[in-house]
Design an enzyme around this catalytic site. Sequence first.
Site, PDB file in Angstrom:
ATOM      1  N   ALA A 134       0.852  -1.191   0.000  1.00 32.97           N
ATOM      2  CA  ALA A 134       0.000   0.000   0.000  1.00 32.97           C
ATOM      3  C   ALA A 134       0.882   1.233   0.000  1.00 32.97           C
ATOM      4  CB  ALA A 134      -0.922  -0.001   1.222  1.00 32.97           C
ATOM      5  N   GLY A 139       2.881   8.234   3.289  1.00 32.16           N
ATOM      6  CA  GLY A 139       3.711   7.092   3.659  1.00 32.16           C
ATOM      7  C   GLY A 139       3.293   5.850   2.909  1.00 32.16           C
ATOM      8  N   LYS A 155       4.515   0.755   8.652  1.00 33.15           N
ATOM      9  CA  LYS A 155       4.128   1.987   7.966  1.00 33.15           C
ATOM     10  C   LYS A 155       5.282   2.980   8.091  1.00 33.15           C
ATOM     11  CE  LYS A 155       0.382   5.421   8.359  1.00 33.15           C
ATOM     12  NZ  LYS A 155      -0.874   5.692   9.099  1.00 33.15           N
ATOM     13  N   ASP A 289     -10.813   9.040   7.908  1.00 37.94           N
ATOM     14  CA  ASP A 289     -10.323   8.804   6.555  1.00 37.94           C
ATOM     15  C   ASP A 289     -11.075   7.604   5.989  1.00 37.94           C
ATOM     16  OD1 ASP A 289      -9.055   8.480   4.169  1.00 37.94           O
ATOM     17  OD2 ASP A 289      -7.020   8.627   4.957  1.00 37.94           O
TER      18      ASP A 289
END
Length: 445
Positions: A134, A139, A155, A289
């Site tokens: 992803a 990031g 992450k 989000d």
Amino acid sequence: MAEQRRRKRPTTTTGRLFRLTGMTTSIATRVAGHQVKGLFQSESAKAADREKLMQHIGKEVAATLGEMKGAVMKVGQIASQMQDILPREISEQLKVLQNASAPMPFHVIRRQLERELQGSIDERFTSFDETPFAAASIGQVHRATTLEGDEVVVKVQYPAVKESIDSDMKHLRRILRLGSLLKVDEAALDGVFREIRNQLEEELNYHQEAINLNQFREFHQHQPWLVIPTVYDDLSSEKVLTLSLEAGTPLEQTNDANGFDQATRNLLGERLFDAIGEQIFQFRTVHCDPHPGNFAFRPDGSIVMYDFGAVKRLPGEDADLLRRIVQAALNQNWVELDDLLQTLGARKQDGQVSDQFYATWIEMLLRAFSSEPFDFANSRLHTDIMKQVRKTPLEQMMKFQPSPRSLLIERVVSGHYWTLMNLGVNAAFRPNLEKALSRHDQASA
């Protein structure tokens, strides 16, 4: 040659400044040329040229922001959903920023990771997948295995993002103001940008995201079907966050073939609605989000929620104001609704808004919250809203503006409308809405 330059993403503050300055200068030159040309054109020719100018600006901004990552890309993603801030031609072009973005080269990520964890990858992990699964605006995420054998996701924040917020937003705001492109007043725009900047400051602090994860997990203990990853503190820092790997089915694969029949999809939709409703009116801290990549689903009715960097904390008076606005809309009390929207700052304090205006809009906005099942899979609510925008006189629409107090909550609601559509939910949400409003009363007691 231009393509090679476009592919090379700036990873330093100076590089970002150079790229943004170049874009701003290019757009300013085009706007100035358009204004001069307009002195010698008819109104119809001037309007046609303005539409072409907006489209060009939209493409240039979208292309540059997609390369830039960071604050400007994040703001661009939000702006693409805000038809009342940008001309339609620009917001349409910015929609490309909602899609998955290209990852950074791994040598950049490795340097950032090893600097933050103060050691080599081999010293911290048994295995580390160099290909991210992803990549987003600030990031990207890699799979890895800890020294103890736990499967995790790591992450890693892109370099130069945090240091460049002020410069990024200054340039983006200048671009949006060029040629009087904005339809809102300066005070409203200041409030919106201030809200976005504050949100970015928190989202870029992975220590804070770790705190958010733990707080949300504790709040949702009574909902074991809501899965929230666990933080690995010893493998995390301000710019690196290591979490337990929580598998689930992506939204676009929630179909019968993968074990998601209609009843399961309806259950998932109601559970998602209930979780967000409790966050707004009871917890007063909202995961804000709604990008599909931040959620995964399981055939047993569980929902996995990722990415707790974008969190909105609602003051008690704001949560109460939102509850009262929804209640006034449900009760069709247009005078009270108008007063409350002015208090919120979403309705300018000048002119009158007719009861028919509110009746038309509220009927549409509450259509999905009926006591009868609403078929999200075949919903045309979004197209009906856009048709109504075009039918409504501009002077009526100009009486409304984005409110920084509700900006991110509106993003959550509109974003999850698309989630429910893609899930294919067919359910009656009025009981869930009333339960969410009653949760506010319990929190206030």
